[in-house]
Design an enzyme around this catalytic site. Structure first.
Site, PDB file in Angstrom:
ATOM      1  N   ALA A   1       0.843  -1.213   0.000  1.00 41.51           N
ATOM      2  CA  ALA A   1       0.000   0.000   0.000  1.00 41.51           C
ATOM      3  C   ALA A   1       0.866   1.246   0.000  1.00 41.51           C
ATOM      4  O   ALA A   1       0.592   2.222   0.689  1.00 41.51           O
ATOM      5  CB  ALA A   1      -0.930  -0.009   1.212  1.00 41.51           C
TER       6      ALA A   1
ATOM      7  N   VAL B   1       2.239   3.289  -5.333  1.00 45.11           N
ATOM      8  CA  VAL B   1       1.526   2.674  -6.459  1.00 45.11           C
ATOM      9  C   VAL B   1       0.279   1.931  -5.970  1.00 45.11           C
ATOM     10  O   VAL B   1      -0.815   2.092  -6.523  1.00 45.11           O
ATOM     11  CB  VAL B   1       2.458   1.708  -7.242  1.00 45.11           C
ATOM     12  CG1 VAL B   1       1.693   0.979  -8.330  1.00 45.11           C
ATOM     13  CG2 VAL B   1       3.623   2.478  -7.854  1.00 45.11           C
ATOM     14  N   GLY B   2       0.446   1.124  -4.896  1.00 45.71           N
ATOM     15  CA  GLY B   2      -0.682   0.316  -4.407  1.00 45.71           C
ATOM     16  C   GLY B   2      -1.860   1.160  -3.960  1.00 45.71           C
ATOM     17  O   GLY B   2      -3.020   0.869  -4.300  1.00 45.71           O
TER      18      GLY B   2
ATOM     19  N   HIS C   1       9.909  -3.550 -20.061  1.00 39.59           N
ATOM     20  CA  HIS C   1       9.556  -2.269 -19.436  1.00 39.59           C
ATOM     21  C   HIS C   1      10.896  -1.716 -18.933  1.00 39.59           C
ATOM     22  O   HIS C   1      11.241  -1.830 -17.771  1.00 39.59           O
ATOM     23  CB  HIS C   1       8.588  -2.524 -18.287  1.00 39.59           C
ATOM     24  CG  HIS C   1       8.244  -1.298 -17.495  1.00 39.59           C
ATOM     25  ND1 HIS C   1       7.710  -0.166 -18.067  1.00 39.59           N
ATOM     26  CD2 HIS C   1       8.351  -1.020 -16.172  1.00 39.59           C
ATOM     27  CE1 HIS C   1       7.505   0.741 -17.128  1.00 39.59           C
ATOM     28  NE2 HIS C   1       7.893   0.243 -15.970  1.00 39.59           N
TER      29      HIS C   1
END
Ligand code: NAD
Length: 314
Positions: free
Chosen positions: A14, A17-18, A180
């Site tokens: 969290a 990003v989360g 990526h």
């Protein structure tokens, strides 16, 4: 489109990003519950904060924050964002492998314990090779274990193309294969602007500039913000989960296990796939011109080398 409300999505990690992904997914109002799991107690506060935005944003999804992995039990989709990010002064995404592999082991053992049938999307970097590690550690079908990476690169490139042409990002369809990272393969051949070929919309020189900026889009953010981006990655995660929940069968460029596709087998690399309720419904094989085939072979070589490093770390 019929919206299925009984879906449970868990997001591990969290951090930036989360928690962005949790907010942007909750806002779509397509699942019953989003469980955010982290090792730090602040996860409860983050979930509470997102819940408190539901009235203003108008969604009914409930967000639960916990440090207890058991909360992910019977999730339909699990997104892993637990992992060290790039920071200002730190090296490339590849240098995160060893540390993030340790986190991946914990995450995967908990997924196997509590929710072995979930579709799993790994986001932590280096995403192509770490998603391969997830596949190996989970022992699940490859159609149910994939990454998020190329979609973010496509989104970054679309913004640059839109700025140059004035065409809405909604009418720009970018195709990026490969990794990526530095060996991403921007397909000039298959990228479309208003249904026309990219070369018919902008000059070769500008295309070259856009490809370069897309490749280094992540590093540019790190140098500007001191850390990697999170709003755009969160939005891309929410889009991929939406495609699964609503079974949209949209095409996204994501790290997937190739099995003879594009002439490669046995590792994860960015390719266009059809996403739906079963995860990856199909890998789309586009005919590539010689220069893009060559660039993809460089990307494949790079990922294959990292895959042997994963085998050692396992
Ligand atoms: P962050 O540091 O803000 O968040 C990571 C979170 O993971 C932290 O809250 C941490 O406590 C948590 N965590 C660590 N170990 C854990 C464990 N065992 N179980 C549960 N939670 C755990 O980092 P971020 O900016 O959110 O980035 C997360 C990852 O995503 C990084 O690896 C980053 O490189 C990657 N990333 C990938 C993309 C992509 O396109 N694939 C884009 C952006 C970031």
């Amino acid at each position: 489109m019929v919206i299925i409300y009984n879906m449970k999505v868990s997001i591990i990690g969290a951090g930036n990003v989360g928690s962005s992904a949790a907010l942007l997914l909750a806002e779509k109002d397509i699942c019953d519950q989003i469980v955010l799991v982290d090792i730090v107690e602040s996860v409860r506060g983050k979930a509470m904060d997102i819940n408190q935005s539901s009235t203003a944003l108008g969604f009914n999804t409930k967000v639960i924050g916990s440090t207890d992995y058991e909360m992910i039990k019977d999730s339909d989709v699990i997104v892993n964002t637990a992992g060290f990010p790039r920071l200002k002064g730190s090296g490339s995404r590849d240098e995160l492998l060893e540390k993030n592999m340790e986190i991946a082991k914990t995450v995967c053992s908990n997924i196997r314990k509590y929710s072995p049938k979930s579709i799993v999307i790994n986001v932590a970097n280096p995403v192509d090779v770490l998603t391969y590690a997830f596949y190996k550690l989970l022992g699940n079908e490859p159609s149910k274990v994939f990454g998020m990476g190329g979609l973010l690169d496509c989104s970054r490139a679309a913004v640059l193309i839109s700025k140059e042409t004035g065409v809405s990002v909604k009418d720009i369809n970018v195709i990026i294969l490969g990794t990526h990272g530095d060996t991403m393969v921007f397909s000039k051949e298959h990228t479309k602007v208003d249904n026309k070929q990219l070369k018919d919309s902008i000059t070769d020189g500008k295309v070259h500039e856009i490809i370069k900026k897309t490749k280094f889009g992540g590093s540019e953010l790190v140098s500007l913000m001191g850390q990697s981006g999170y709003v755009a990655p969160g939005a891309c995660i929410a889009r991929q989960v939406e495609a699964i929940i609503n079974d949209t069968k949209e095409i996204f460029c994501i790290p997937a296990l190739v099995d003879g596709h594009y002439g490669y087998r046995g590792f994860y690399i960015g390719v266009p796939v059809v996403l739906g309720k079963n995860g990856i419904e199909k890998i789309v094989e586009l005919p590539l011109p010689e220069d893009e085939k060559k660039a993809l072979s460089e990307a494949a070589k790079h990922v294959k080398e990292s895959v042997s490093a994963v085998e050692k770390l396992k």
